[in-house]
Design an enzyme around this catalytic site. Structure first.
Site, PDB file in Angstrom:
ATOM      1  N   CYS A  35       1.103 -13.537 -37.172  1.00  0.00           N
ATOM      2  CA  CYS A  35       1.504 -12.237 -37.716  1.00  0.00           C
ATOM      3  C   CYS A  35       1.984 -12.373 -39.152  1.00  0.00           C
ATOM      4  CB  CYS A  35       2.603 -11.601 -36.859  1.00  0.00           C
ATOM      5  SG  CYS A  35       4.121 -12.571 -36.729  1.00  0.00           S
ATOM      6  N   CYS A  36       1.939 -11.228 -39.845  1.00  0.00           N
ATOM      7  CA  CYS A  36       2.493 -11.088 -41.191  1.00  0.00           C
ATOM      8  C   CYS A  36       3.099  -9.688 -41.283  1.00  0.00           C
ATOM      9  CB  CYS A  36       1.430 -11.331 -42.264  1.00  0.00           C
ATOM     10  SG  CYS A  36       0.019 -10.206 -42.173  1.00  0.00           S
ATOM     11  N   GLY A  37       3.382  -9.231 -42.502  1.00  0.00           N
ATOM     12  CA  GLY A  37       4.059  -7.944 -42.638  1.00  0.00           C
ATOM     13  C   GLY A  37       3.314  -6.791 -41.989  1.00  0.00           C
TER      14      GLY A  37
END
EC number: 3.1.3.48
Length: 253
Positions: A185-187
């Site tokens: 995941c990321c932002g």
């Protein structure tokens, strides 16, 4: 004397005939009474107090007394007034990549019950900024290992794409079954996460058209970034060492 009696007898007979022809005589009264008694429409009997009998009610009582089946009462709708105890809300841009391998944007507290069902063991955090405190607390409470691979080193632009070393480090963790179940995941779960997934598809032998289609699907209506697609295409998959004894199950299938 004999003539007088005959005349008197004739006069009495004539008077009797006249009396029979006059209205209101006893014979007429008796005849009208007979007509009234024979014609129910002319009857003066008061029937207002006579009870009415419902044949259907009698039949229903007879059925109940004899044990016969009667029509069952119509069922009533049941209304659910208690809401579900847990709301299942996945994170932004959540999706499965492979078995026990998932991708998404940064999870919010509303998505924590959903993540609990996944029984995650590892999270790859690819954003430049640090994860939120709630996210880190959730990972700590559930003994989830968080790898922060988006850290900016000195002399690099925070808006640049992932470095080659970050991609290699992420893929080496993904190719280790002991890290599963795993979340990347990321932002927003679009570009940086899409880069890792795209390079993984290259490692799996996907053609470039399919890799680009998957990346753009998660990138949104604004489209993807051409530089990221070029970076995925140019990635050297030979840098990833896959150990068959520790590779995930989907890798050997």
């Amino acid at each position: 004397m004999h003539r007088t009696s005959i005349v008197e007898e004739l006069e009495r007979h004539q008077q009797d005939q006249k009396a029979d022809q006059e209205p209101g005589s006893v014979s007429d009264a008796s005849n009208s009474a007979l007509q009234e008694s024979s014609d129910p429409r002319l009857s003066t009997t008061d029937n207002t107090n006579t009870p009415e009998i419902n044949v259907n009610d009698q039949q229903q009582e007879q059925q109940v007394a004899s044990g016969e089946d009667t029509d069952p009462p119509s069922p009533r709708m049941k209304t659910i007034v208690k809401p579900p105890p847990i709301k299942v809300v996945p994170p932004l841009n959540f999706g499965p990549v492979e078995r026990n391998l998932y991708r998404s944007g940064q999870p919010e507290p509303i998505s924590f019950p959903f993540l609990e069902k996944l029984r995650l063991r590892t999270i790859l955090w690819l954003a430049v900024e640090d994860p939120s405190d709630n996210f880190l607390a959730f990972a700590d409470d559930h003994e989830i290992v968080v790898h922060h691979l988006g850290l900016v080193t000195e002399g690099t632009n925070p808006w640049d794409q992932l470095t080659e070393s970050s991609i290699v480090a992420a893929l080496q963790i993904i190719m280790d079954r002991d890290s599963y179940p795993l979340l990347v995941c990321c932002g927003m779960g679009r570009h940086r996460t899409g880069t890792i997934v795209g390079c993984l598809r290259r490692l799996q032998g996907w053609n470039l058209a399919s890799v680009s289609e998957e990346y753009r699907r998660y990138a949104g209506s604004r489209g993807g970034r051409a530089l990221i697609e070029l970076h995925i295409e140019a990635f050297d998959t030979s840098r990833i060492i896959v150990y068959p004894e520790s590779a995930p199950e989907w890798c050997s299938s």
